[in-house]
Design an enzyme around this catalytic site. Structure first.
Site, PDB file in Angstrom:
ATOM      1  N   TYR A  16     -13.349  -2.467  27.220  1.00  0.00           N
ATOM      2  CA  TYR A  16     -14.211  -2.637  28.391  1.00  0.00           C
ATOM      3  C   TYR A  16     -13.309  -2.937  29.581  1.00  0.00           C
ATOM      4  O   TYR A  16     -12.468  -3.846  29.524  1.00  0.00           O
ATOM      5  CB  TYR A  16     -15.198  -3.788  28.187  1.00  0.00           C
ATOM      6  CG  TYR A  16     -15.944  -4.139  29.453  1.00  0.00           C
ATOM      7  CD1 TYR A  16     -16.963  -3.324  29.915  1.00  0.00           C
ATOM      8  CD2 TYR A  16     -15.598  -5.261  30.198  1.00  0.00           C
ATOM      9  CE1 TYR A  16     -17.639  -3.622  31.102  1.00  0.00           C
ATOM     10  CE2 TYR A  16     -16.260  -5.571  31.371  1.00  0.00           C
ATOM     11  CZ  TYR A  16     -17.276  -4.746  31.817  1.00  0.00           C
ATOM     12  OH  TYR A  16     -17.930  -5.040  32.992  1.00  0.00           O
TER      13      TYR A  16
ATOM     14  N   ASP B 169      -5.206  -3.752  29.148  1.00  0.00           N
ATOM     15  CA  ASP B 169      -6.108  -4.610  29.908  1.00  0.00           C
ATOM     16  C   ASP B 169      -6.036  -5.997  29.281  1.00  0.00           C
ATOM     17  O   ASP B 169      -6.670  -6.256  28.257  1.00  0.00           O
ATOM     18  CB  ASP B 169      -7.525  -4.047  29.869  1.00  0.00           C
ATOM     19  CG  ASP B 169      -8.541  -4.952  30.568  1.00  0.00           C
ATOM     20  OD1 ASP B 169      -8.173  -6.075  30.957  1.00  0.00           O
ATOM     21  OD2 ASP B 169      -9.700  -4.539  30.693  1.00  0.00           O
TER      22      ASP B 169
ATOM     23  N   LYS C 257      -8.716 -13.621  35.275  1.00  0.00           N
ATOM     24  CA  LYS C 257      -9.451 -14.706  34.619  1.00  0.00           C
ATOM     25  C   LYS C 257      -8.622 -15.974  34.455  1.00  0.00           C
ATOM     26  O   LYS C 257      -8.467 -16.747  35.401  1.00  0.00           O
ATOM     27  CB  LYS C 257     -10.026 -14.220  33.284  1.00  0.00           C
ATOM     28  CG  LYS C 257     -11.111 -13.149  33.439  1.00  0.00           C
ATOM     29  CD  LYS C 257     -11.764 -12.845  32.115  1.00  0.00           C
ATOM     30  CE  LYS C 257     -12.763 -11.700  32.222  1.00  0.00           C
ATOM     31  NZ  LYS C 257     -13.988 -12.043  32.940  1.00  0.00           N
TER      32      LYS C 257
END
Length: 303
Positions: free
Chosen positions: A46, A123, A151
Site C-alpha cells: 500500500y 516503502d 510516520k
C-alpha cells in the site's frame, strides 16, 4: 537531518524532504520513470492514495494499467511480471504487510531489478524507525535504490522523505518534485529529536516490547472471548486486529473506547515508548469489561 538520515538508512546518500508518505512514494516512482524512460511499475503493498497506485473511483484506467501488482512474498509472481514485454521503471515493495517480508523474496526483487535495469524502491514509511532505526533493509541486509520514509521519522509530526543512492537522487534535477509547506521546519525539529532518542536508547526494542505486551494482553482476552470474533495477529512492533465480520471489529473498538482504551481498526496497533507499565496495566484491567460488554444479548444499562 539529511546528514543524520544518511548515517542510519542503509540506502541513503541523498535526501529530499516532503510532508507525507504518499508524496514520498509518488516522488520515488516519478524519479524512477524519469531516470529509466519507462512507465510500468511492478508493485506490492500500500503506497498511499494518489492516482499512480490507486484503484479508487475517479482514477483513470490509463493510470491503473501502468501498475502490475504481485502477491506478497511470491517470487514466481515477480518472475512472471518481469517476463512481460514492457520493462518496468521500478519494483516497489512494502517490506512489511502481514509480517516482515521473507529475505529471499526481497533478494529476488533486488536481483531482478538489477537484471532488467529497473530501480528497487522500498516503502518504509511505516517500518523505518520502528522495525529498526534503518528500517527492514537494516534488518535483512537487502538494500534498495530508493526508500520512502515517514510516520515514526518525526513521531507523528508531518514529515516524510525520499532517500537513496546519490546517482539516482541526482535525477531530481531533471524532473519536478514539490510539496506544500516543504520549507516548514517543525517536522524537521521533531525528527531531529527522534534521532537523538534513537542514539541514546534502543527505541525499536522498547516499542517492540511494549507492542508485544499489548498484543498478548488483548490477544489473550480475545481468545477467551470467541463471541467477539476478532484476532490479534502480526509482529509485536506493529500488529493488527483482524476479523471476518467488519461490524465485530467496529464493536470492539467502540467498547474499548468506552473503557478508556483506544484501538485502531485493523492495521496497525503500534507499541510506543510511552506505553509504560501503568499504561499496560490500564489496558489489562480494562479488557475483561470490554469483552463482557460484547457478550451476545441485551446491552448493559451503562452502555
Amino acid at each position: 537531518m539529511a546528514e543524520q538520515l544518511v548515517n542510519v538508512i542503509p540506502c541513503a546518500e541523498r535526501v529530499r524532504f516532503l510532508r507525507t508518505g504518499a508524496e514520498a512514494t509518488a516522488a520515488a516512482v516519478r524519479l524512477a520513470r524519469s531516470i529509466t524512460g519507462r512507465e510500468r511499475i511492478i508493485a506490492c503493498g500500500y503506497f498511499g492514495w494518489l492516482d499512480w497506485n490507486s484503484d479508487a473511483a475517479g482514477v483513470p484506467a490509463s493510470a491503473k494499467a501502468l501498475v502490475s501488482w504481485v502477491p506478497y512474498g511470491d517470487s514466481e509472481a515477480l518472475d512472471a511480471a518481469l517476463r512481460d514485454d514492457t520493462l518496468p521503471a521500478a519494483i516497489i515493495i512494502e517490506p512489511l504487510v502481514h509480517d516482515i517480508a521473507p529475505k529471499a523474496w526481497l533478494e529476488r526483487a533486488r536481483r531482478l531489478a538489477d537484471q532488467c535495469g529497473a530501480l528497487l524502491i522500498f516503502d518504509e514509511v511505516k517500518t523505518a524507525f520502528r522495525v529498526r532505526t534503518g528500517g527492514v533493509q537494516a534488518l535483512t541486509g537487502v538494500t534498495p535504490d530508493l526508500t520512502a520514509i515517514g510516520k515514526a521519522l518525526a513521531n507523528g509530526y508531518p514529515l516524510a522523505a525520499v532517500v537513496g543512492r546519490a546517482d539516482v537522487m541526482d535525477g531530481m534535477r531533471h524532473t519536478w518534485v514539490s510539496s506544500t509547506a516543504a520549507a516548514e521546519t517543525t517536522g524537521l525539529a521533531a525528527a531531529r529529536a527522534v534521532l537523538h532518542w534513537h542514539e541514546q536508547l534502543d527505541v525499536c526494542e522498547r516499542m517492540a516490547t511494549a507492542g508485544g505486551v499489548l498484543q498478548e494482553i488483548i490477544g489473550s482476552a480475545l481468545l477467551e472471548a470467541p463471541w467477539v470474533g476478532v484476532r490479534a495477529e502480526g509482529p509485536p512492533m506493529m500488529w493488527r486486529l483482524t476479523t471476518d465480520v467488519p461490524e465485530q471489529l467496529d464493536a470492539l473498538v467502540a467498547a474499548a473506547a468506552r473503557e478508556g482504551v483506544l484501538l485502531k481498526r485493523g492495521a496497525y496497533q503500534f507499541g510506543a515508548v510511552a506505553h509504560d507499565d501503568d499504561a499496560l496495566e490500564l489496558v489489562a484491567r480494562a479488557m475483561p469489561a470490554v469483552m463482557e460488554s460484547l457478550l451476545p444479548g441485551p446491552r448493559r444499562v451503562d452502555d
